[in-house]
Design an enzyme around this catalytic site. Structure first.
Site, PDB file in Angstrom:
ATOM      1  N   SER A 145       0.867  -1.189   0.000  1.00 54.30           N
ATOM      2  CA  SER A 145       0.000   0.000   0.000  1.00 54.30           C
ATOM      3  C   SER A 145       0.899   1.233   0.000  1.00 54.30           C
ATOM      4  CB  SER A 145      -0.835  -0.007   1.290  1.00 54.30           C
ATOM      5  OG  SER A 145      -1.388   1.266   1.542  1.00 54.30           O
ATOM      6  N   TYR A 158      -2.446  -1.306  10.476  1.00 51.08           N
ATOM      7  CA  TYR A 158      -2.388  -1.458   9.012  1.00 51.08           C
ATOM      8  C   TYR A 158      -1.081  -0.881   8.459  1.00 51.08           C
ATOM      9  CZ  TYR A 158      -3.986  -1.148   4.127  1.00 51.08           C
ATOM     10  OH  TYR A 158      -4.106  -1.274   2.766  1.00 51.08           O
TER      11      TYR A 158
HETATM   12  P1  NAI Z   1     -11.217  -6.195  -0.377  1.00 49.03           P
HETATM   13  O1  NAI Z   1     -11.716  -6.016   1.001  1.00 49.03           O
HETATM   14  O2  NAI Z   1     -12.177  -6.347  -1.480  1.00 49.03           O
HETATM   15  O3  NAI Z   1     -10.199  -7.418  -0.478  1.00 49.03           O
HETATM   16  C1  NAI Z   1      -9.559  -8.022   0.593  1.00 49.03           C
HETATM   17  C2  NAI Z   1      -9.771  -9.515   0.434  1.00 49.03           C
HETATM   18  O4  NAI Z   1      -8.976 -10.211   1.392  1.00 49.03           O
HETATM   19  C3  NAI Z   1     -11.231  -9.919   0.678  1.00 49.03           C
HETATM   20  O5  NAI Z   1     -11.655 -10.775  -0.374  1.00 49.03           O
HETATM   21  C4  NAI Z   1     -11.172 -10.658   2.002  1.00 49.03           C
HETATM   22  O6  NAI Z   1     -12.145 -11.680   2.122  1.00 49.03           O
HETATM   23  C5  NAI Z   1      -9.775 -11.243   1.923  1.00 49.03           C
HETATM   24  N1  NAI Z   1      -9.263 -11.638   3.237  1.00 49.03           N
HETATM   25  C6  NAI Z   1      -9.301 -10.921   4.397  1.00 49.03           C
HETATM   26  N2  NAI Z   1      -8.751 -11.634   5.386  1.00 49.03           N
HETATM   27  C7  NAI Z   1      -8.366 -12.824   4.849  1.00 49.03           C
HETATM   28  C8  NAI Z   1      -7.753 -13.971   5.368  1.00 49.03           C
HETATM   29  N3  NAI Z   1      -7.426 -14.056   6.668  1.00 49.03           N
HETATM   30  N4  NAI Z   1      -7.491 -15.002   4.526  1.00 49.03           N
HETATM   31  C9  NAI Z   1      -7.838 -14.942   3.226  1.00 49.03           C
HETATM   32  N5  NAI Z   1      -8.421 -13.865   2.681  1.00 49.03           N
HETATM   33  C10 NAI Z   1      -8.696 -12.825   3.483  1.00 49.03           C
HETATM   34  O7  NAI Z   1     -10.273  -4.931  -0.638  1.00 49.03           O
HETATM   35  P2  NAI Z   1      -9.118  -4.706  -1.708  1.00 49.03           P
HETATM   36  O8  NAI Z   1      -9.009  -3.265  -1.900  1.00 49.03           O
HETATM   37  O9  NAI Z   1      -9.314  -5.552  -2.890  1.00 49.03           O
HETATM   38  O10 NAI Z   1      -7.821  -5.185  -0.914  1.00 49.03           O
HETATM   39  C11 NAI Z   1      -6.860  -6.093  -1.431  1.00 49.03           C
HETATM   40  C12 NAI Z   1      -5.499  -5.724  -0.917  1.00 49.03           C
HETATM   41  O11 NAI Z   1      -5.119  -4.456  -1.442  1.00 49.03           O
HETATM   42  C13 NAI Z   1      -5.367  -5.615   0.605  1.00 49.03           C
HETATM   43  O12 NAI Z   1      -4.131  -6.190   1.009  1.00 49.03           O
HETATM   44  C14 NAI Z   1      -5.346  -4.111   0.839  1.00 49.03           C
HETATM   45  O13 NAI Z   1      -4.665  -3.760   2.002  1.00 49.03           O
HETATM   46  C15 NAI Z   1      -4.612  -3.647  -0.412  1.00 49.03           C
HETATM   47  N6  NAI Z   1      -4.791  -2.233  -0.724  1.00 49.03           N
HETATM   48  C16 NAI Z   1      -5.999  -1.778  -1.200  1.00 49.03           C
HETATM   49  C17 NAI Z   1      -6.131  -0.433  -1.502  1.00 49.03           C
HETATM   50  C18 NAI Z   1      -7.412   0.130  -2.040  1.00 49.03           C
HETATM   51  O14 NAI Z   1      -7.513   1.360  -2.156  1.00 49.03           O
HETATM   52  N7  NAI Z   1      -8.412  -0.681  -2.386  1.00 49.03           N
HETATM   53  C19 NAI Z   1      -5.038   0.515  -1.316  1.00 49.03           C
HETATM   54  C20 NAI Z   1      -3.828  -0.082  -0.832  1.00 49.03           C
HETATM   55  C21 NAI Z   1      -3.724  -1.406  -0.548  1.00 49.03           C
END
Ligand code: NAI
Length: 261
Positions: A145, A158
């Site tokens: 991130s 985080y």
């Molecule tokens: P999201 O909430 O849609 O995706 C996160 C996914 O991780 C979800 O599908 C969730 O079920 C899964 N997850 C959570 N805990 C878990 C576990 N213990 N085991 C397996 N899966 C698990 O949100 P997004 O944005 O797609 O996030 C994906 C990654 O991108 C994360 O690491 C987040 O920190 C990172 N990120 C996202 C940003 C954004 O603006 N959307 C910005 C910077 C980083």
């Protein structure tokens, strides 16, 4: 498109939604074979697996919690049993929760650290062990991130997890560079995914975020997925130990944009 990716095997964690979903589908377009990991959204994960297949690749949806060692072992095992290899480990799963630091309990701290940082440690090191055993010059990609370098009040767990991921990936990159295994981070800024749904639905919050983005646009998941495809591909064969920020300039000190200061 990167022709050499055709037939290669990837695991994408947290792939039932958001960035993981977009990356899995992009890997499908590259005709890759994808283990679509999900925590609890089975129906959505199966839909993503179908979309990967429809895009030209192959896929299987596999449940697993990235912070649980046996579950990560099972993901690697699934890649091996279903598709016979593992070339790309995309550690994407992550979580966040707003809590003022002085109110944060040890349990709340541990939860985010265990999913974001320990989960990435488990996914990276177990994928590397597999690649070493099978003499695969693979690519490990970790979803960090902008908060790898930008402090974030109310999100100390985080920001600490993402800052830790910087050193985790750099150390692994150095340790395994001689074996041809590359380890890199992607550092997204503000991207339109479920993690931000509530914030972007509120106009004031959305405008505040936009004011921190020099390009004045919220990013879309496919703009992150294209960077994942690049890092997975041989076009990135000399790229290791770095973070590619995908943030519309958010890490460029936006408050200096007008040339003052
Ligand atoms: P999201 O909430 O849609 O995706 C996160 C996914 O991780 C979800 O599908 C969730 O079920 C899964 N997850 C959570 N805990 C878990 C576990 N213990 N085991 C397996 N899966 C698990 O949100 P997004 O944005 O797609 O996030 C994906 C990654 O991108 C994360 O690491 C987040 O920190 C990172 N990120 C996202 C940003 C954004 O603006 N959307 C910005 C910077 C980083």
């Amino acid at each position: 498109m990167y022709n050499e990716l055709e037939g290669r095997v990837a695991i994408v964690t947290g792939a039932s939604t958001g960035l993981g979903k977009a990356i899995a589908i992009r890997f499908g377009e590259e005709k890759m074979k994808v283990v679509v990991n999900y925590l609890n959204k089975e129906k959505e994960a199966k839909e993503v697996a179908d979309l990967v297949k429809r895009a030209g690749g192959d896929a299987v949806a596999v449940q697993g919690d990235v912070s649980v060692e046996e579950d990560v072992d099972r993901l690697i095992q699934s890649a091996h049993e279903q598709f016979g290899a593992l070339h790309v480990m995309m550690n994407n799963a992550g979580m966040q929760k707003e809590i003022p630091s002085h109110e944060m309990t040890l349990e709340q701290w541990n939860k985010v650290i265990s999913v974001n940082l320990t989960g990435t440690f488990l996914g990276s090191t177990k994928a590397i062990a597999y690649m070493l055993e099978h003499k695969i010059k693979g690519s490990v990609i970790n979803m960090s991130s902008v908060h790898e370098v930008v402090p974030w009040p109310h999100f100390v767990h985080y920001a600490s997890s993402k800052g830790g991921m910087k050193m985790l990936s750099q150390t692994l990159a150095l340790e395994y560079a001689g074996k041809g295994i590359r380890v890199n981070n992607i550092g997204p800024g503000a991207i339109n995914t479920p993690i931000n749904e509530e914030k972007f639905a509120n106009e004031q919050d959305r405008n505040e975020v936009l004011s921190m983005i020099p390009m004045k646009e919220i990013g879309e998941p496919d703009q992150v997925a294209s960077v994942a495809a690049f890092l997975a591909s041989d076009q990135a064969s000399y790229v290791t130990g770095t973070t590619l920020f995908v943030d519309g300039g958010m890490t460029l000190y936006p408050s200096f944009q007008a040339g003052k200061g």
